[in-house]
Design a protein around this motif. Structure first.
Motif, PDB file in Angstrom:
ATOM      1  N   THR A 217      -2.346  10.277  -4.176  1.00 16.80           N
ATOM      2  CA  THR A 217      -2.169  10.174  -2.739  1.00 16.80           C
ATOM      3  C   THR A 217      -0.703   9.959  -2.392  1.00 16.80           C
ATOM      4  OG1 THR A 217      -4.413   9.346  -2.394  1.00 16.80           O
ATOM      5  CG2 THR A 217      -2.799   8.885  -0.670  1.00 16.80           C
ATOM      6  N   GLY A 218      -0.030   9.086  -3.104  1.00 15.94           N
ATOM      7  CA  GLY A 218       1.389   8.844  -2.844  1.00 15.94           C
ATOM      8  C   GLY A 218       2.221  10.107  -2.989  1.00 15.94           C
ATOM      9  N   LEU A 219       1.892  10.923  -3.979  1.00 20.12           N
ATOM     10  CA  LEU A 219       2.615  12.179  -4.191  1.00 20.12           C
ATOM     11  C   LEU A 219       2.420  13.120  -3.004  1.00 20.12           C
ATOM     12  CD1 LEU A 219       4.116  14.337  -5.753  1.00 20.12           C
ATOM     13  CD2 LEU A 219       2.073  14.679  -7.160  1.00 20.12           C
TER      14      LEU A 219
ATOM     15  N   VAL B 287      -2.842   3.003   0.417  1.00 17.85           N
ATOM     16  CA  VAL B 287      -3.453   1.691   0.618  1.00 17.85           C
ATOM     17  C   VAL B 287      -4.912   1.813   0.188  1.00 17.85           C
ATOM     18  CG1 VAL B 287      -4.051  -0.106   2.283  1.00 17.85           C
ATOM     19  CG2 VAL B 287      -1.904   1.173   2.526  1.00 17.85           C
ATOM     20  N   GLY B 288      -5.338   0.949  -0.699  1.00 14.19           N
ATOM     21  CA  GLY B 288      -6.694   1.009  -1.232  1.00 14.19           C
ATOM     22  C   GLY B 288      -6.834   0.000  -2.348  1.00 14.19           C
ATOM     23  N   GLY B 289      -7.350   0.447  -3.498  1.00 15.01           N
ATOM     24  CA  GLY B 289      -7.483  -0.484  -4.617  1.00 15.01           C
ATOM     25  C   GLY B 289      -8.188   0.162  -5.798  1.00 15.01           C
TER      26      GLY B 289
ATOM     27  N   PRO C 207      -2.367  -5.298  -2.055  1.00 14.07           N
ATOM     28  CA  PRO C 207      -3.457  -5.651  -1.136  1.00 14.07           C
ATOM     29  C   PRO C 207      -2.961  -5.747   0.302  1.00 14.07           C
ATOM     30  CG  PRO C 207      -3.596  -6.979  -3.125  1.00 14.07           C
ATOM     31  CD  PRO C 207      -2.305  -6.216  -3.207  1.00 14.07           C
ATOM     32  N   GLY C 208      -3.719  -5.134   1.208  1.00 15.81           N
ATOM     33  CA  GLY C 208      -3.332  -5.148   2.608  1.00 15.81           C
ATOM     34  C   GLY C 208      -2.171  -4.246   2.949  1.00 15.81           C
ATOM     35  N   GLY C 209      -1.733  -3.430   2.001  1.00 14.20           N
ATOM     36  CA  GLY C 209      -0.610  -2.530   2.259  1.00 14.20           C
ATOM     37  C   GLY C 209       0.746  -3.111   1.926  1.00 14.20           C
ATOM     38  N   ALA C 210       0.781  -4.221   1.198  1.00 12.08           N
ATOM     39  CA  ALA C 210       2.063  -4.855   0.870  1.00 12.08           C
ATOM     40  C   ALA C 210       2.954  -3.929   0.062  1.00 12.08           C
ATOM     41  CB  ALA C 210       1.822  -6.145   0.097  1.00 12.08           C
TER      42      ALA C 210
ATOM     43  N   VAL D 106      -8.595   5.955   4.192  1.00 18.63           N
ATOM     44  CA  VAL D 106      -8.074   7.052   5.014  1.00 18.63           C
ATOM     45  C   VAL D 106      -7.321   6.537   6.227  1.00 18.63           C
ATOM     46  CG1 VAL D 106      -8.724   9.049   6.421  1.00 18.63           C
ATOM     47  CG2 VAL D 106      -9.876   8.633   4.246  1.00 18.63           C
ATOM     48  N   THR D 107      -7.764   5.433   6.805  1.00 25.20           N
ATOM     49  CA  THR D 107      -7.204   4.952   8.058  1.00 25.20           C
ATOM     50  C   THR D 107      -5.707   4.659   7.983  1.00 25.20           C
ATOM     51  OG1 THR D 107      -7.493   3.326   9.819  1.00 25.20           O
ATOM     52  CG2 THR D 107      -7.732   2.531   7.582  1.00 25.20           C
ATOM     53  N   HIS D 108      -5.187   4.413   6.787  1.00 24.30           N
ATOM     54  CA  HIS D 108      -3.772   4.084   6.641  1.00 24.30           C
ATOM     55  C   HIS D 108      -2.898   5.306   6.362  1.00 24.30           C
ATOM     56  CE1 HIS D 108      -4.320  -0.316   6.549  1.00 24.30           C
ATOM     57  NE2 HIS D 108      -5.432  -0.065   5.885  1.00 24.30           N
TER      58      HIS D 108
END
Length: 368
Positions: free
Chosen positions: A106-108, A334-336, A161-164, A347-349
């Motif tokens: 996803t980051g790519l 963002v996930g885990g 976590p939480g998008g940090a 998806v929301t992020h």
């Protein structure tokens, strides 16, 4: 301009469905073909294909000006061929699943779409490597060379976590201790042997005790170990692998010295310690200016306030920070559930975080 979410998801689906375990260089090469195809369609430029000791990496030098910003990603995963059968691509109730979706395909894809948003990308380098999950043995020199020419490095590894965002990572050192004793028949004359398994036990306890004399946060963990060759024979050989993590280069040097100084306990046994630092610590000082810039970008976009964290896992950002280039990590999904059955992306992020990456690159290119 904001990111086209359906197009991003379509690119991500194609990439997740193309399996790419680090251990299979042929499969990684085929994954690189798809990465190159997607990147070319989004950036309007084909990458350089760099094959080092059989492993395929891709590099986009965007524009003709001096190199300013390095975006760093990888397309290999820990998942073996066939993982799609048990962990298929899916998007259900706003959650993406599939092997490697979080770490870090996803980051790519976010990098491609963020750069496609920008009117000016002159001076940006995007480097996509194929061996990060096994310690970057063929790409480290390439990563360090590209970073050395830049003022900042942005790493598209998954967020905390939480998008940090990740402003510090522990360094990693890895060792193999080989112990030699002397074989003997365990029933007839065990006294003539030198038991490498018993020596192994002494050494494991000595290694574990090194944690207590070090800096807070240091871990020195004996992991896989093997002793002996037959049930009725005094073990003549034994081995143990050691995983070490620490926050500073000073501590990394201390651990190396302590492990190198281990001595045998049993008369007649010998030790051979090999290995050493694999990734230097990514210390937080160099990331703080970039984090502040990311906070400004998030505020301008109306995104939630960003947080930062330090983590024990390493990334290729350790290499770039280790040569003194300011590095900000965790700008990806963002996930885990990295490396686990629960690997997932929210998806929301995706839209906001991709816009954040674009805004951060824009600010870096505009800086003196």
């Amino acid at each position: 301009m904001t990111v086209d979410l359906p197009a991003l998801l379509a690119d991500l689906e194609r990439l997740v469905r193309r399996e790419s375990p680090s251990s299979d260089q042929g499969v990684v090469a085929r994954s690189a073909d798809l990465v190159a195809e997607i990147g070319t369609s989004r950036l309007g430029l084909a990458p350089e294909r760099l094959v080092v000791d059989g492993c395929t990496h891709l590099r986009w030098h965007l524009g003709t000006g001096p190199r300013r910003v390095l975006l760093l990603a990888h397309h290999d995963t820990v998942w073996p061929i066939g993982a799609l059968l048990t962990h298929p691509w899916a998007v259900v109730d706003g959650v993406i699943t599939g092997p490697g979706c979080f770490d870090m395909k996803t980051g790519l894809v976010m990098a491609f779409h963020a750069l496609a948003e920008l009117e000016n990308i002159d001076g940006v380098t995007l480097l996509v490597t194929g061996d990060e999950e096994i310690g970057s043995p063929t790409s480290r020199a390439l990563i360090e060379d590209e970073a050395a020419a830049c003022a900042a490095v942005l790493v598209l590894e998954a967020a905390g976590p939480g998008g940090a965002l990740k402003t510090a990572r522990k360094g990693v050192s890895r060792y193999l201790l080989q112990i030699t004793g002397r074989a003997a028949h365990a029933g007839l004359e065990p006294e003539k042997g030198v038991n490498a398994g018993i020596e192994l036990a002494h050494q494991v306890l000595a290694i574990a005790a090194l944690v207590g004399v070090g800096a807070p946060g240091t871990t020195i963990t004996p992991t896989t170990s093997v002793a002996g060759s037959a049930a009725n024979t005094v073990p003549a050989t034994a081995t143990v692998e050691i995983d070490c993590r620490m926050w500073t280069t000073v501590e990394q040097d201390r651990v190396h010295g302590e492990l190198s100084a281990l001595v045998p306990v049993l008369p007649g046994s010998t030790l051979l310690m090999t290995g050493g630092p694999n990734r230097p610590p990514m210390e937080s000082q160099g990331a703080q200016t970039l984090f502040a810039l990311a906070q400004e970008a998030a505020e301008s976009l109306g995104l939630p306030v960003l947080t930062q964290m330090a983590v024990g896992g390493a990334s290729d950002g350790n290499f770039t920070a280790g040569i003194g280039v300011p590095t900000l990590d965790g700008l990806g999904a963002v996930g885990g559930g990295a490396h686990s059955d629960d690997e997932h992306v929210l998806v929301t992020h995706l839209t906001g975080r991709t816009d954040l990456l674009a805004a951060l690159v824009r600010r870096l290119l505009a800086a003196p």
